[in-house]
Design a protein around this motif. Structure first.
Motif, mmCIF file in Angstrom:
data_model
loop_
_atom_site.group_PDB
_atom_site.id
_atom_site.type_symbol
_atom_site.label_atom_id
_atom_site.label_comp_id
_atom_site.label_asym_id
_atom_site.label_seq_id
_atom_site.Cartn_x
_atom_site.Cartn_y
_atom_site.Cartn_z
ATOM 1 N N GLY A 88 0.791 -1.229 0.000
ATOM 2 C CA GLY A 88 0.000 0.000 0.000
ATOM 3 C C GLY A 88 0.821 1.275 0.000
ATOM 4 N N SER A 89 0.271 2.299 0.644
ATOM 5 C CA SER A 89 0.895 3.620 0.620
ATOM 6 C C SER A 89 0.755 4.293 1.985
ATOM 7 N N VAL A 90 1.480 5.373 2.155
ATOM 8 C CA VAL A 90 1.418 6.184 3.380
ATOM 9 C C VAL A 90 1.220 7.643 2.975
ATOM 10 N N PRO A 91 0.698 8.474 3.881
ATOM 11 C CA PRO A 91 0.504 9.884 3.533
ATOM 12 C C PRO A 91 1.804 10.553 3.107
ATOM 13 N N LEU A 92 1.716 11.362 2.062
ATOM 14 C CA LEU A 92 2.860 12.127 1.572
ATOM 15 C C LEU A 92 2.899 13.477 2.295
ATOM 16 N N VAL A 93 4.013 13.736 2.959
ATOM 17 C CA VAL A 93 4.174 15.017 3.658
ATOM 18 C C VAL A 93 5.304 15.784 2.981
ATOM 19 N N PRO A 94 4.983 16.838 2.227
ATOM 20 C CA PRO A 94 6.014 17.605 1.527
ATOM 21 C C PRO A 94 6.882 18.389 2.511
ATOM 22 N N GLU A 95 8.025 18.827 2.034
ATOM 23 C CA GLU A 95 8.939 19.597 2.885
ATOM 24 C C GLU A 95 8.466 21.045 2.989
ATOM 25 N N ILE A 96 7.553 21.263 3.912
ATOM 26 C CA ILE A 96 7.021 22.600 4.182
ATOM 27 C C ILE A 96 7.512 23.014 5.563
ATOM 28 N N GLU A 97 8.037 24.206 5.666
ATOM 29 C CA GLU A 97 8.470 24.712 6.965
ATOM 30 C C GLU A 97 7.285 24.721 7.933
ATOM 31 N N GLY A 98 7.465 24.093 9.075
ATOM 32 C CA GLY A 98 6.401 24.053 10.078
ATOM 33 C C GLY A 98 5.514 22.828 9.994
ATOM 34 N N SER A 99 5.813 21.891 9.067
ATOM 35 C CA SER A 99 4.949 20.716 8.893
ATOM 36 C C SER A 99 5.012 19.746 10.075
ATOM 37 N N THR A 100 6.014 19.922 10.957
ATOM 38 C CA THR A 100 6.125 19.041 12.126
ATOM 39 C C THR A 100 5.566 19.674 13.397
ATOM 40 N N LEU A 101 4.967 20.840 13.274
ATOM 41 C CA LEU A 101 4.395 21.501 14.446
ATOM 42 C C LEU A 101 3.211 20.703 15.000
ATOM 43 N N PRO A 102 2.944 20.832 16.300
ATOM 44 C CA PRO A 102 1.752 20.185 16.861
ATOM 45 C C PRO A 102 0.488 20.628 16.129
ATOM 46 N N ASN A 103 -0.437 19.682 15.927
ATOM 47 C CA ASN A 103 -1.730 19.923 15.270
ATOM 48 C C ASN A 103 -1.617 20.136 13.764
ATOM 49 N N VAL A 104 -0.429 19.861 13.191
ATOM 50 C CA VAL A 104 -0.298 19.698 11.738
ATOM 51 C C VAL A 104 -0.347 18.198 11.521
ATOM 52 N N VAL A 105 -1.397 17.714 10.889
ATOM 53 C CA VAL A 105 -1.692 16.277 10.888
ATOM 54 C C VAL A 105 -1.880 15.732 9.471
ATOM 55 N N THR A 106 -1.861 14.400 9.373
ATOM 56 C CA THR A 106 -2.229 13.695 8.152
ATOM 57 C C THR A 106 -3.602 13.067 8.359
ATOM 58 N N SER A 107 -4.120 12.437 7.327
ATOM 59 C CA SER A 107 -5.423 11.778 7.449
ATOM 60 C C SER A 107 -5.377 10.663 8.488
ATOM 61 N N ASP A 108 -4.225 9.980 8.622
ATOM 62 C CA ASP A 108 -4.089 8.937 9.643
ATOM 63 C C ASP A 108 -4.361 9.506 11.024
ATOM 64 N N ASP A 109 -3.778 10.663 11.307
ATOM 65 C CA ASP A 109 -3.950 11.296 12.619
ATOM 66 C C ASP A 109 -5.389 11.751 12.839
ATOM 67 N N LEU A 110 -5.963 12.364 11.822
ATOM 68 C CA LEU A 110 -7.284 12.978 11.969
ATOM 69 C C LEU A 110 -8.373 11.931 12.209
ATOM 70 N N LEU A 111 -8.183 10.734 11.632
ATOM 71 C CA LEU A 111 -9.192 9.684 11.753
ATOM 72 C C LEU A 111 -9.311 9.139 13.174
ATOM 73 N N SER A 112 -8.296 9.346 13.982
ATOM 74 C CA SER A 112 -8.320 8.790 15.334
ATOM 75 C C SER A 112 -8.659 9.831 16.403
ATOM 76 N N LYS A 113 -8.875 11.091 15.995
ATOM 77 C CA LYS A 113 -9.159 12.148 16.978
ATOM 78 C C LYS A 113 -10.604 12.074 17.480
ATOM 79 N N SER A 114 -10.737 12.162 18.800
ATOM 80 C CA SER A 114 -12.076 12.149 19.396
ATOM 81 C C SER A 114 -12.605 13.555 19.639
ATOM 82 N N THR A 115 -11.814 14.561 19.244
ATOM 83 C CA THR A 115 -12.276 15.953 19.290
ATOM 84 C C THR A 115 -12.076 16.574 17.912
ATOM 85 N N LEU A 116 -12.808 17.628 17.648
ATOM 86 C CA LEU A 116 -12.725 18.303 16.358
ATOM 87 C C LEU A 116 -11.963 19.620 16.489
#
Length: 470
Positions: free
Chosen positions: A145-173
């Motif tokens: 299969g595949s994994v989410p592609l995260v481009p090299e954007i400054e700040g992409s590792t900051l808290p609350n910058v997420v991929t679809s994998d992360d968002l699917l498991s959040k119990s808050t919006l």
């Protein structure tokens, strides 16, 4: 334990487990290796959880408008933890079903990480015990299969910058979600969040959202999302992500030569997915790549004999049903059998409201291929079932060859589009004409009646359309 197999499948997603079961049915001694949960990305972090959340968000959004159907109530609310619990319950049920099917067909399930060695050998490492097991097979099928592609954007590792994998498991919006990428993943999450009452903004680099789909569909989806309050920026390039005030985020982007900023409580990066081949091959195992994907021939065999690959690890449509079909085809090739599935006709679906589906050629593609084109289109606001169910505006559009009348493609934006599109797939695969499709009596009132109207419109014979001006 005999560790020799006719086929070892690496990855248990819709490509892998389907291939394993078909191989077992064809008499192959088969094992399937999975390092995570059975079912792969589609079941655990993709199609099924996303569509489960979308079903809840659609119901909530519809409930807020049920006064139009004479239904009145107070105190409408939702509980995200309960929505997530229902999602998890569905995933578990489907996973248990897949495990039962694999076991019932005699497929050996091996939990661990697989590394492909030379001479058709696979080393299985079990993380829990650090045990290593050497396996061998006549054939190996990569379906990782595949994994989410995260481009090299400054700040992409900051808290609350997420991929679809992360968002699917959040119990808050996130009260305000900014989405980088207006493809299928971005659009579907925009639907979920906007329908649940959150503020949503999309930043897309191309000139329209859903750029891989028919232009009319893209424009119609954009109109539908804007109606729900989603802000859309196209031809926009993300520059960087910054930490904002009070734990928020700021996305800095360029649009029409102007640098702009958008605030958000969460940022979803949804610019695509990349092939998952990390640490798959041992040193010395040389396999030819096609960019970031494994290169295969028409039989899905790689440059290494008896090593096959399907699904998201090869170039093509990253779709669960495409991977399943490829898995069946690859196994049939291993067994020397003729392919039983036409892999040239793969429908694409987006589960917004209304749903989107397309198969075959668009009008532009048909013209580029040199076809004389005839089109038919039926607006769904004239369809009784759409009126009854308070459906939104949409259409069914049919593309046919003007010389042969054969169906070349179809684009749908309507309720149950993802179910109806199968009728057009069948037509294209079997070379059916517009008259063949028009000859079917479809029940009334149904969404499917619109198929009759659209195909008859290619001949100027649609009953429930005003005559075209001459």
């Amino acid at each position: 334990m005999d560790n020799r197999y006719d086929l070892i499948v690496i990855g248990s997603g819709p490509g892998g487990y389907v291939a394993a079961i078909r191989a077992a049915k064809l008499g192959m001694k088969t094992a399937i290796v999975e390092q995570g949960e059975i079912g792969g990305t589609c079941l655990n972090r993709g199609c099924i959880p996303t569509k489960t959340l979308m079903h809840s968000s659609h119901l909530f959004y519809e409930a807020k408008h049920l006064h139009a159907a004479g239904l009145h109530f107070e105190g409408l609310s939702f509980d995200m933890e309960e929505i997530q619990a229902r999602k998890d319950e569905i995933i578990l049920k489907v996973r248990q079903g897949i495990v039962s099917l694999l076991e019932a067909n005699g497929v050996t399930i091996l939990q661990g990480t697989a590394t492909i060695q030379k001479e058709n050998r696979v080393v299985l490492r079990r993380a829990a015990t650090a045990e290593e097991l050497e396996l061998s097979a006549k054939n190996i099928l990569v379906a990782t299969g595949s994994v989410p592609l995260v481009p090299e954007i400054e700040g992409s590792t900051l808290p609350n910058v997420v991929t679809s994998d992360d968002l699917l498991s959040k119990s808050t919006l996130y009260p305000k979600l900014l989405i980088i990428g207006g493809g299928v993943i971005g659009v579907e999450f925009a639907s979920i969040y906007s329908e649940l009452g959150c503020e949503v903004e999309i930043v897309e680099a191309m000139d329209r959202i859903l750029p891989a789909m028919d232009k009319e569909i893209s424009q119609s989806v954009a109109m539908s999302l804007k109606k729900k309050g989603v802000a859309i920026h196209t031809k926009a390039r993300v520059i960087r992500i910054l930490q904002g005030e009070a734990g928020g985020l700021v996305c800095e982007y360029e649009e029409k030569d102007n640098v702009k900023q958008a605030n958000a409580s969460g940022i979803l990066i949804a610019v695509g997915r990349r092939a998952n081949t990390k640490d798959l091959f041992a040193p010395g195992v040389e396999v030819e790549y096609d960019g970031a994907n494994l290169k295969v021939n028409d039989a899905f065999e790689t440059s290494t004999p008896n090593l096959y690959a399907i699904g998201d690890v090869i170039r093509g449509k990253q779709l669960a049903h495409a991977a399943s079909a490829q898995g069946v085809a690859a196994v049939e090739q291993m067994c020397g059998e003729k392919m039983s599935i036409d892999l040239t006709v793969i429908p694409s679906c987006v589960y917004t409201s209304p749903e989107i589906a397309a198969v075959g050629m668009s009008e532009e593609e048909a013209l580029r291929e040199g076809h004389s084109v005839r089109t038919g289109k039926y607006p769904m606001l004239g369809n009784c079932k759409t009126m009854i169910s308070m459906g939104e505006r949409g259409f069914i559009k049919v593309i046919a060859d003007a010389d042969t009348d054969k169906i070349l493609g179809a684009q749908l934006m309507c309720e149950r589009a993802t179910d109806i599109v199968g009728e057009f797939s069948t037509a294209i695969v079997n070379g059916l004409t517009v008259k063949d499709l028009a000859s079917v009596v479809r029940p009334h009132p149904t969404y499917g009646e619109a198929v009759t109207e659209a195909v008859e419109d290619t001949l100027g014979m649609a009953i429930h359309l005003m005559p075209k001006r001459k």
